[in-house]
Design an enzyme around this catalytic site. Sequence first.
Site, short mmCIF file in Angstrom:
data_model
loop_
_atom_site.label_atom_id
_atom_site.label_comp_id
_atom_site.label_asym_id
_atom_site.label_seq_id
_atom_site.Cartn_x
_atom_site.Cartn_y
_atom_site.Cartn_z
N HIS A 130 -5.46 -19.90 12.65
CA HIS A 130 -6.82 -20.35 12.30
C HIS A 130 -7.59 -19.28 11.53
CE1 HIS A 130 -10.88 -21.86 12.45
NE2 HIS A 130 -11.23 -20.64 12.85
N ASP A 189 -7.97 -7.22 1.11
CA ASP A 189 -7.01 -7.30 2.22
C ASP A 189 -7.65 -6.69 3.45
OD1 ASP A 189 -6.42 -4.25 1.54
OD2 ASP A 189 -5.46 -4.72 3.47
N GLY A 193 -11.21 4.40 -0.35
CA GLY A 193 -12.23 5.25 0.25
C GLY A 193 -13.41 4.50 0.84
N ASP A 208 0.86 -1.16 0.00
CA ASP A 208 0.00 0.00 0.00
C ASP A 208 0.91 1.23 0.00
OD1 ASP A 208 -2.99 1.02 1.88
OD2 ASP A 208 -2.11 1.68 -0.03
N SER A 209 0.36 2.35 -0.50
CA SER A 209 1.24 3.48 -0.87
C SER A 209 1.50 4.46 0.27
CB SER A 209 0.58 4.26 -2.01
OG SER A 209 -0.76 4.57 -1.64
N GLY A 210 0.78 4.31 1.38
CA GLY A 210 1.08 5.18 2.50
C GLY A 210 0.05 6.25 2.77
N GLY A 211 -0.74 6.61 1.77
CA GLY A 211 -1.73 7.67 1.95
C GLY A 211 -2.65 7.39 3.11
N PHE A 212 -3.27 6.23 3.08
CA PHE A 212 -4.24 5.86 4.11
C PHE A 212 -3.59 5.81 5.48
CE2 PHE A 212 -8.13 4.04 5.58
CZ PHE A 212 -7.78 3.18 6.60
N CYS A 241 -7.69 -27.09 10.09
CA CYS A 241 -6.38 -26.41 10.19
C CYS A 241 -5.58 -26.98 11.36
CB CYS A 241 -6.57 -24.90 10.36
SG CYS A 241 -6.85 -24.33 12.04
N ASP A 296 -2.40 8.14 -2.88
CA ASP A 296 -3.75 8.73 -2.96
C ASP A 296 -4.16 9.32 -1.63
OD1 ASP A 296 -3.83 6.30 -1.57
OD2 ASP A 296 -5.94 5.98 -2.09
N CYS A 340 -13.34 -27.19 10.88
CA CYS A 340 -12.08 -26.69 10.28
C CYS A 340 -11.00 -27.76 10.41
CB CYS A 340 -11.65 -25.42 11.02
SG CYS A 340 -10.10 -24.73 10.42
N CYS A 363 -7.11 -26.36 14.83
CA CYS A 363 -8.34 -27.10 15.12
C CYS A 363 -8.12 -28.60 15.22
CB CYS A 363 -9.39 -26.78 14.08
SG CYS A 363 -9.91 -25.06 14.14
N1 LIG Z 1 -3.99 3.65 -0.31
C1 LIG Z 1 -5.18 3.38 0.28
N2 LIG Z 1 -5.26 2.41 1.23
C2 LIG Z 1 -6.46 2.16 1.85
C3 LIG Z 1 -6.51 1.21 2.89
C4 LIG Z 1 -7.73 0.99 3.54
N3 LIG Z 1 -8.05 0.21 4.62
C5 LIG Z 1 -9.36 0.44 4.83
N4 LIG Z 1 -10.07 -0.09 5.83
C6 LIG Z 1 -9.46 -0.90 6.88
C7 LIG Z 1 -10.45 -0.78 8.01
C8 LIG Z 1 -10.13 -1.66 9.16
C9 LIG Z 1 -9.15 -1.29 10.07
C10 LIG Z 1 -8.90 -2.10 11.18
C11 LIG Z 1 -9.64 -3.28 11.37
C12 LIG Z 1 -9.35 -4.15 12.54
C13 LIG Z 1 -10.54 -4.26 13.50
O1 LIG Z 1 -10.84 -3.01 14.01
C14 LIG Z 1 -10.62 -3.64 10.44
C15 LIG Z 1 -10.87 -2.82 9.33
N5 LIG Z 1 -9.90 1.29 3.93
C16 LIG Z 1 -8.90 1.69 3.13
C17 LIG Z 1 -8.85 2.61 2.08
C18 LIG Z 1 -7.62 2.86 1.46
C19 LIG Z 1 -7.51 3.86 0.40
O2 LIG Z 1 -8.49 4.53 0.01
N6 LIG Z 1 -6.29 4.08 -0.13
#
Ligand SMILES: Nc1nc2cc3nc(NCCc4ccc(CCO)cc4)[nH]c3cc2c(=O)[nH]1
Length: 375
Positions: A338, A269, A219, A95-99, A309, A149, A307, A312
Amino acid sequence: MTAAVTYEAIKTCKQSGARLGRVHTPHGTIETPTFMPVGTQATVKTMSPEELKEMDARIILSNTYHLFLRPGHELIREAGGLHKFMNWDRAILTDSGGFQVFSLSDMRKITEEGVHFRSHLSGDKLFISPEIAMEIQNALGSDIMMAFDECAPFPAEHDYVKKSLERTSRWAERCLESHTRPADQSLFAIIQGGMYEDLRRQSAADLTSLDFPGYAIGGLSVGEPKHLMYDVLDYTVPLMPANKPRYLMGVGSPDALIEGSIRGIDMFDCVLPTRIARNGTTMTSQGRLVVRNAQYANDFGPLDPECDCYTCRNYSRAYLRHLIKADETFGLRLTTYHNLYFLQNLMKNVRQAIMDDRLLDFRDEFFEQYGLFNN
Ligand SMILES: Nc1nc2cc3nc(NCCc4ccc(CCO)cc4)[nH]c3cc2c(=O)[nH]1
């Protein structure tokens, strides 16, 4: 542009928009739809590469932001790249780091040039631009790089999301221009636009006109209700090229994996399975099971009777509860193994259901038999 990563469509499910495919990469082929375990800091927490291979994981995710901060991308370049550094010879998507900048660091400032922020580790003032994000991912040597992004927060005003997606489109072009290694690394673009159909259309049009080897939907999974996420998928997926991988970022609960596959998503993911495992919450065929709860103290049966695995087959709920309560690391390893195995197995069943043109039936059976997973 020669892309190192290509998509091979195998079959479209007659019951839904789901499709069976293969993503070919320089580090092996991935059967899709697929779930990618998350290895943020160059390790899928508590798992060895051998254990990940045992459950047939073909691709893992790592993070530009985290590895930039620690140990630094130059060190990993010196080590021979991320595959060598972490002894993983299958595929890696970064992943690119933006988020991560937005979800982890405070004091951040977005400019046209890039994002200024403070390290969540040291407090140092740092800066990432599209060019720097590409430089870092080149050093890591990931098979699939993500464009830099901005993931708009939820909720967000239409005007803010519009300005943000337009900048993300300009950043995507800058990533493409600074992409020096198309031969062995492929760059995916990320469609933004929040929860607004007109903005999703604008973002998709901007990015598909630039011919990337793959496209992600960003997003989402940012706190919006699930039905809203599915609505966005309903009108966004059809805008994405059918001959390229479609990646939904940050989605990993069993129900969302099935619903996303039905709508034509190929790659997913999420930190969910590994994150909840570490506090003793597991995904089982009977639904969520919090094995640290007192009710399992004398339960000498397997975590999930359906399961097969390693966890289990060899350990009881009572033993897992004991380890988690005693804060024994082995307990985290067993619940993590698991949960990841459960999702790999779920995606294998999803692929089989698509092959048999019965994914909608599979969804109904899953929700009925396994209980409605609420993330
Ligand atoms: N570059 C980029 N990366 C992303 C990663 C993301 N990850 C999410 N959601 C993850 C949400 C998420 C975070 C933690 C947990 C653990 C339990 O709390 C579960 C889901 N939305 C996302 C959107 C983007 C995005 O627009 N751009």
